[in-house]
Design a protein around this motif. Structure first.
Motif, mmCIF file in Angstrom:
data_model
loop_
_atom_site.group_PDB
_atom_site.id
_atom_site.type_symbol
_atom_site.label_atom_id
_atom_site.label_comp_id
_atom_site.label_asym_id
_atom_site.label_seq_id
_atom_site.Cartn_x
_atom_site.Cartn_y
_atom_site.Cartn_z
ATOM 1 N N ALA A 161 1.216 -1.407 -0.483
ATOM 2 C CA ALA A 161 0.018 0.024 -0.016
ATOM 3 C C ALA A 161 0.898 1.373 -0.172
ATOM 4 N N ASP A 162 0.398 2.264 -0.556
ATOM 5 C CA ASP A 162 1.578 2.821 -0.327
ATOM 6 C C ASP A 162 0.940 4.659 0.209
ATOM 7 N N GLU A 163 1.543 5.884 0.278
ATOM 8 C CA GLU A 163 0.908 6.284 1.536
ATOM 9 C C GLU A 163 -0.302 6.671 1.330
ATOM 10 N N LYS A 164 -1.089 6.930 0.761
ATOM 11 C CA LYS A 164 -2.335 7.668 0.102
ATOM 12 C C LYS A 164 -3.263 6.991 1.015
ATOM 13 N N THR A 165 -2.760 5.680 0.239
ATOM 14 C CA THR A 165 -3.760 4.000 0.726
ATOM 15 C C THR A 165 -4.061 4.096 1.938
ATOM 16 N N LEU A 166 -2.214 4.475 3.022
ATOM 17 C CA LEU A 166 -2.445 3.856 4.492
ATOM 18 C C LEU A 166 -3.431 5.559 5.282
ATOM 19 N N LYS A 167 -2.901 6.251 4.333
ATOM 20 C CA LYS A 167 -3.633 7.221 5.664
ATOM 21 C C LYS A 167 -5.155 7.002 5.107
ATOM 22 N N ALA A 216 -0.136 2.022 14.581
ATOM 23 C CA ALA A 216 0.359 1.179 13.129
ATOM 24 C C ALA A 216 0.223 1.922 12.771
ATOM 25 N N TYR A 217 -0.607 2.974 12.492
ATOM 26 C CA TYR A 217 -0.455 3.937 11.156
ATOM 27 C C TYR A 217 1.154 4.454 11.961
ATOM 28 N N ARG A 257 -7.292 6.451 8.686
ATOM 29 C CA ARG A 257 -8.832 7.948 8.800
ATOM 30 C C ARG A 257 -10.286 7.249 8.769
ATOM 31 N N LYS A 258 -9.839 6.338 8.304
ATOM 32 C CA LYS A 258 -11.784 5.011 7.891
ATOM 33 C C LYS A 258 -11.347 4.543 9.299
ATOM 34 N N LEU A 259 -10.828 3.882 9.730
ATOM 35 C CA LEU A 259 -11.153 2.786 11.339
ATOM 36 C C LEU A 259 -10.986 3.747 12.570
ATOM 37 N N ALA A 260 -10.190 5.186 11.836
ATOM 38 C CA ALA A 260 -9.683 5.798 13.487
ATOM 39 C C ALA A 260 -11.019 6.603 13.800
ATOM 40 N N MET A 261 -12.089 7.077 13.134
ATOM 41 C CA MET A 261 -13.505 7.585 12.683
ATOM 42 C C MET A 261 -13.891 6.742 13.421
ATOM 43 N N ARG A 262 -13.924 5.039 12.902
ATOM 44 C CA ARG A 262 -15.242 4.496 13.503
ATOM 45 C C ARG A 262 -14.650 3.786 14.832
ATOM 46 N N TYR A 263 -13.278 3.741 15.962
ATOM 47 C CA TYR A 263 -12.906 3.021 16.611
ATOM 48 C C TYR A 263 -12.143 4.695 17.268
ATOM 49 N N HIS A 264 -13.099 5.704 17.017
ATOM 50 C CA HIS A 264 -12.535 7.317 18.223
ATOM 51 C C HIS A 264 -13.044 7.037 19.952
ATOM 52 N N PRO A 265 -12.486 6.995 20.402
ATOM 53 C CA PRO A 265 -13.605 6.828 21.560
ATOM 54 C C PRO A 265 -14.429 8.479 21.382
ATOM 55 N N ASP A 266 -14.547 8.939 21.055
ATOM 56 C CA ASP A 266 -16.072 9.504 21.275
ATOM 57 C C ASP A 266 -16.690 9.568 20.534
ATOM 58 N N ILE A 320 -5.373 13.459 13.091
ATOM 59 C CA ILE A 320 -6.601 13.668 14.344
ATOM 60 C C ILE A 320 -7.546 14.636 13.989
ATOM 61 N N GLY A 321 -6.927 16.115 13.778
ATOM 62 C CA GLY A 321 -7.774 17.236 13.171
ATOM 63 C C GLY A 321 -8.482 17.140 12.229
ATOM 64 N N ASP A 322 -7.886 16.283 10.906
ATOM 65 C CA ASP A 322 -8.979 15.976 10.136
ATOM 66 C C ASP A 322 -10.006 15.468 10.753
ATOM 67 N N ILE A 323 -10.166 14.354 11.042
ATOM 68 C CA ILE A 323 -10.454 13.200 11.584
ATOM 69 C C ILE A 323 -11.886 13.876 12.532
ATOM 70 N N PHE A 324 -11.100 14.957 13.066
ATOM 71 C CA PHE A 324 -12.391 15.957 14.181
ATOM 72 C C PHE A 324 -12.749 16.688 13.256
ATOM 73 N N GLU A 325 -12.349 17.133 11.835
ATOM 74 C CA GLU A 325 -12.794 18.207 11.176
ATOM 75 C C GLU A 325 -14.167 17.286 10.290
ATOM 76 N N THR A 326 -13.697 16.416 10.053
ATOM 77 C CA THR A 326 -14.518 15.436 8.744
ATOM 78 C C THR A 326 -16.166 14.994 10.206
#
Length: 377
Positions: A18-24, A55-56, A28-37, A94-100
């Motif tokens: 996987a390249d850098e874009k795919t990793l990110k 991992a990321y 982001r998809k998993l972090a949004m799904r499992y974020h404690p908030d 994380i800021g990108d995720i909060f913004e999303t």
């Protein structure tokens, strides 16, 4: 769940290639799904969030990723990898995720603003096919933003200095609360830099850069084609406040040639020949792009549209070895001005025709005759 128990690529649900874009994107998809908030009180989700973050954090860093690919989790044990194996995420991500998740109510993601790199610039250059064949060294003049010579790119008047921002105390970010959440955002006073210029440079008005015409050397290698891009690193727009400059990209456009049309490394041209040469055979001489004359042998009985190929007489291979081919399309030309003698000779030739001389014409008319017979029966 511990990230050391599961393969990092498996945690992020990506392939090892996987390249850098795919990793990110996967992170982001998993972090949004499992974020404690998003999962209050869910210990398993919190553990999964920390695991994917760890991992990321490893795989986004080329050096850490190389060490992990070679040694696995052992790379970060007993000092092997020199990296931090702790579970944390890049604040910008994380800021990108909060913004999303929560929208842009507070002006975007948090984190101290990094020096903003200067913009990349584009320059369109037209060259001849001859230039594309041989290559050339040339100069262009572009007007770009460069570091201010008065303040050396700092934005501050010479003899003065920047001071720490009083609002954010030099951190470059402030906090704002929305319900249960505390969101960090760039400081509105210093725009995330953590510093304030009290006495801006009069030359650049505090920007740290000015517009200036520059003469730049450009090397065009042999074999370039339409759309070939040449990158001049660091020759783009200067970044503000001494930030690094961007790059200049030169896009090449090749003018139409009077004789040749190009397709990849092949050169195409159309050559008219007299009907006698087409019938009896012969040869023509065509000068190549390198000035070398190339003799093309014309077999007897050649038809219009037939293509003959001269190996190695085409365009050079860009950044490689060898050359493409020259492709010659034969156009049989019917004479329009004949002397009385020539007409007489042609009439004599016509009287001797049996139909075998032009098998394609005879075959065509035989087909018409057969079709007409079928219709009348």
């Amino acid at each position: 769940m511990s990230a050391t128990e599961i393969d990092f690529y498996e945690l992020l649900e990506v392939e090892r290639t996987a390249d850098e874009k795919t990793l990110k994107s996967a992170y982001r998809k998993l972090a949004m799904r499992y974020h404690p908030d998003r999962n209050p009180g869910d210990a398993e989700a919190e553990a999964k969030f920390k695991a994917v973050s760890q991992a990321y954090d490893c795989l986004k860093d080329p050096q850490k990723r190389a060490a992990y690919d070679r040694y696995g989790h052992a790379a970060f044990q007993q000092g092997m990898g020199g990296g931090n194996g702790g579970a944390h995420a890049d604040f910008g991500d994380i800021g990108d995720i909060f913004e999303t998740i929560f929208g842009n109510a507070f002006g975007g993601g948090g984190g101290r603003a990094r020096p903003r790199r200067g913009a990349d610039l584009r320059y369109d250059m037209e060259i001849s096919l001859d230039d594309a064949f041989h290559g050339k060294d040339t100069q262009i003049e572009v007007e770009v933003s460069v570091a201010c010579g008065t303040c050396q790119g700092t934005g501050a008047e010479p003899g003065t200095a920047k001071r720490g921002c009083n609002l954010c105390h030099g951190i470059g970010k402030v906090r704002a609360q929305q319900g249960l959440f505390v969101i960090e955002k760039p400081c509105p006073n210093c725009h995330g830099r953590g510093e304030v210029i009290e006495h801006p440079c009069k030359t650049c008005r505090g920007e740290g850069r000015v517009d200036e015409a520059q003469q730049l050397d450009v090397n065009i290698p042999p074999g370039v084609d339409n759309g070939t891009r040449i990158r001049l690193s660091g020759k783009g727009e200067a970044g503000p406040m001494g930030a690094p400059p961007g790059d200049l990209y030169i896009f090449l456009h090749i003018r139409k040639h009077a004789v040749f049309e190009r397709e990849g490394t092949a050169l195409f041209t159309r050559v008219p020949v007299s009907f006698t040469v087409a019938a009896l055979g012969g040869s023509v001489e065509i000068p190549g792009m390198d000035g070398t004359p190339h003799e093309i042998t014309i077999p007897a009985g050649i038809q219009s549209g037939k293509q003959l190929r001269k190996r190695g007489a085409g365009m050079p291979v860009l950044q490689g070895r060898g050359r493409g081919d020259m492709v010659v399309e034969i156009i049989v030309e019917t004479p329009t001005k004949l002397s009385a003698k020539q007409k007489e000779l042609l009439r004599e030739f016509k009287e001797t025709e049996t139909g075998e001389e032009c098998p394609e014409s005879r075959g065509f008319f035989d087909k018409i005759k057969s079709a007409w017979t079928d219709l009348t029966e």
